[in-house]
Design a protein around this motif. Structure first.
Motif, PDB file in Angstrom:
ATOM      1  N   TRP A   1      -5.986   8.673 -15.492  1.00  0.00           N
ATOM      2  CA  TRP A   1      -5.754   7.892 -14.282  1.00  0.00           C
ATOM      3  C   TRP A   1      -6.959   8.029 -13.362  1.00  0.00           C
ATOM      4  CZ3 TRP A   1      -1.737   4.632 -13.314  1.00  0.00           C
ATOM      5  CH2 TRP A   1      -0.654   4.688 -14.195  1.00  0.00           C
TER       6      TRP A   1
ATOM      7  N   LYS B   1      -5.047  -5.175  -8.968  1.00  0.00           N
ATOM      8  CA  LYS B   1      -4.949  -5.770 -10.301  1.00  0.00           C
ATOM      9  C   LYS B   1      -5.543  -7.172 -10.326  1.00  0.00           C
ATOM     10  CE  LYS B   1      -1.454  -6.578 -13.889  1.00  0.00           C
ATOM     11  NZ  LYS B   1      -0.005  -6.489 -14.196  1.00  0.00           N
TER      12      LYS B   1
ATOM     13  N   ARG C   1       3.554  -1.461  -6.587  1.00  0.00           N
ATOM     14  CA  ARG C   1       3.446  -0.920  -7.934  1.00  0.00           C
ATOM     15  C   ARG C   1       3.138   0.573  -7.850  1.00  0.00           C
ATOM     16  NH1 ARG C   1       0.497  -5.824  -7.742  1.00  0.00           N
ATOM     17  NH2 ARG C   1       1.351  -7.461  -9.101  1.00  0.00           N
TER      18      ARG C   1
ATOM     19  N   VAL D   1      -6.283   1.027  -6.243  1.00  0.00           N
ATOM     20  CA  VAL D   1      -5.149   1.358  -7.115  1.00  0.00           C
ATOM     21  C   VAL D   1      -5.542   2.496  -8.044  1.00  0.00           C
ATOM     22  CG1 VAL D   1      -4.204  -0.977  -7.070  1.00  0.00           C
ATOM     23  CG2 VAL D   1      -5.832  -0.348  -8.861  1.00  0.00           C
TER      24      VAL D   1
ATOM     25  N   GLY E   1       0.683   2.316  -9.257  1.00  0.00           N
ATOM     26  CA  GLY E   1      -0.729   2.606  -8.994  1.00  0.00           C
ATOM     27  C   GLY E   1      -1.137   2.320  -7.560  1.00  0.00           C
ATOM     28  N   GLU E   2      -0.483   1.332  -6.930  1.00  0.00           N
ATOM     29  CA  GLU E   2      -0.796   1.006  -5.536  1.00  0.00           C
ATOM     30  C   GLU E   2      -0.254   2.076  -4.591  1.00  0.00           C
ATOM     31  OE1 GLU E   2      -0.615  -3.870  -6.115  1.00  0.00           O
ATOM     32  OE2 GLU E   2       1.140  -2.764  -5.381  1.00  0.00           O
TER      33      GLU E   2
ATOM     34  N   ARG F   1      -5.383   3.453 -11.858  1.00  0.00           N
ATOM     35  CA  ARG F   1      -5.227   2.741 -13.119  1.00  0.00           C
ATOM     36  C   ARG F   1      -5.606   3.668 -14.260  1.00  0.00           C
ATOM     37  NH1 ARG F   1      -8.542  -2.525 -13.075  1.00  0.00           N
ATOM     38  NH2 ARG F   1      -7.002  -3.020 -11.487  1.00  0.00           N
ATOM     39  N   ARG F   2      -4.884   3.513 -15.374  1.00  0.00           N
ATOM     40  CA  ARG F   2      -5.168   4.357 -16.536  1.00  0.00           C
ATOM     41  C   ARG F   2      -6.339   3.776 -17.316  1.00  0.00           C
ATOM     42  NH1 ARG F   2      -1.601   7.779 -19.323  1.00  0.00           N
ATOM     43  NH2 ARG F   2       0.192   6.762 -18.374  1.00  0.00           N
ATOM     44  N   GLU F   3      -7.385   4.561 -17.489  1.00  0.00           N
ATOM     45  CA  GLU F   3      -8.544   4.159 -18.284  1.00  0.00           C
ATOM     46  C   GLU F   3      -8.905   5.292 -19.228  1.00  0.00           C
ATOM     47  OE1 GLU F   3     -11.904   2.761 -16.173  1.00  0.00           O
ATOM     48  OE2 GLU F   3     -10.908   0.953 -15.424  1.00  0.00           O
TER      49      GLU F   3
END
Length: 374
Positions: A222, A229, A190, A214, A192-193, A216-218
């Motif tokens: 990012w 996940k 993926r 990873v 993010g990975e 990840r969008r928070e």
């Protein structure tokens, strides 16, 4: 009251307290005038939902924030002030039709229902923490069909020629970005990975990379998250020797915690920047050089998994490389029909029918006479 007491006749004192002394034999006039107990406050959907979210333990703060945002935007304006005990299946159908009318995608509606709203109704069907009676006896979403979800076909890189067009275009546009894109295509990871891959996750001797963290969008940013996940996201992925040389060269003498792939300013790549400033240019150049159709960046992951499936890679290995919990997810969503299997199918048919034994000669057939009386 009968339901509250397990479908048994309520005790005399409760009947008297609620103003039903006339149902109690021998009750005196004084007890009949006893002030009734105040009925319990009506619990609205919003009140119950906020309390439910507050008590959730498993989801991380970002997930709980996402649930709350969905409720405030898509649920509370319609159902928030309704007593949760009185919401009907019809109301839920009309609510869902309203989401469809707002042009929400079927997948988005499925997520709002399955991840956020339905668990709230399920919790309302359970006794309270102090054994209070359940507020509901059923989940009004059960039996309500979801909107039909039409998945657009994912355009994949089907063969060696198309892969070469994409790779050559990438290295012509930006060799630095091309290394990341090559790894996406060769590993099926993926975004993010791959963008969050640390140097310590690369094992050059074994020719593998491990998924350890990873991006990840928070809160619209990012961030590096020290966990994949799902638990199935922890995995080791084999990498072709040619691609491993590219990755190993990028690792060099970098710190173990450093990113393998870095943006021009030195930090990790941002998805939006990579997509707009690199991928669109790569795709445009590849199309100018003869690539058919419009490929998406996530289609690179679909491409690898489809290739491996068409080459007969066993199901467990395929699921592990994808990082999925179930093989069905890999096949139903990520594996596509291609022309790569055509030669094998043709050969199998030839073997079955004995077509290799020699050429067939077509024998002329006499025309049948269908005239009456013949």
């Amino acid at each position: 009251m009968v339901e509250v007491h397990g479908h048994q006749w309520p005790p005399a004192e409760d009947l008297i307290a609620q103003g039903f002394a006339y149902l109690v034999p021998g009750a005196d006039a004084a007890s009949a005038t006893t002030d009734p107990v105040e009925p319990p406050a009506i619990v609205t959907f919003e009140t119950f939902a906020l309390d439910y979210l507050e008590r959730l333990v498993k989801p991380n703060p970002e997930t709980k924030r996402k649930y709350l945002e969905r409720l405030r935007v898509h649920v509370f304006p319609v159902l928030g002030e309704r007593p949760i005990a009185e919401i009907t299946r019809r109301e839920m159908r009309l609510w869902q039709e309203g989401l469809v009318a707002k042009k929400l995608a079927a997948k988005t509606i499925q997520n709002i229902r399955g991840e956020t709203v339905s668990p709230i109704f399920e919790a309302a069907c359970l006794p309270g923490e102090d054994d209070e009676p359940p507020l509901r006896t059923y989940n009004p979403l059960k039996g309500l069909a979801l909107p039909q979800r039409i998945r657009p076909p994912r355009e994949i890189v089907e063969d060696q020629r198309e892969a070469r067009l994409v790779i050559e275009a990438a290295y012509e546009i930006d060799p630095n970005a091309a290394d990341l894109m090559l790894t996406l295509l060769a590993t099926g990871m993926r975004w993010g990975e791959t963008a969050g891959l640390p140097v310590q996750a690369v094992n050059v001797e074994r020719g593998t990379v491990s998924i350890m963290q990873v991006l990840r969008r928070e809160h619209f940013q990012w961030k590096v998250i020290p966990q994949p996940k799902t638990k199935d996201g922890y995995r080791e992925i084999p990498v072709p020797a040619q691609v491993m040389k590219v990755i190993a060269a990028r690792c060099g003498s970098r710190d173990r915690d450093a990113f393998v792939f870095t943006a021009p300013m030195g930090g990790h790549w941002l998805h939006d920047n990579f997509y707009d400033d690199r991928w669109k240019k790569i795709r445009t150049l590849a199309e100018a050089n003869g690539l058919r159709k419009r490929r998406t960046m996530y289609g690179l992951r679909h491409s690898l998994l489809t290739w491996l499936a068409s080459e007969g890679v066993d199901l467990t290995t395929l699921r592990t490389i994808a990082g999925h919990k179930r093989v069905s997810t890999t096949f139903d969503i990520y594996v596509h029909s291609t022309r790569r299997h055509h030669p094998k199918v043709k050969q199998a048919i030839s073997d079955l029918m004995g077509l290799e034994a020699g050429p067939f000669t077509s024998q002329p057939h006499a025309a049948e006479d269908h005239r009456p009386g013949r």
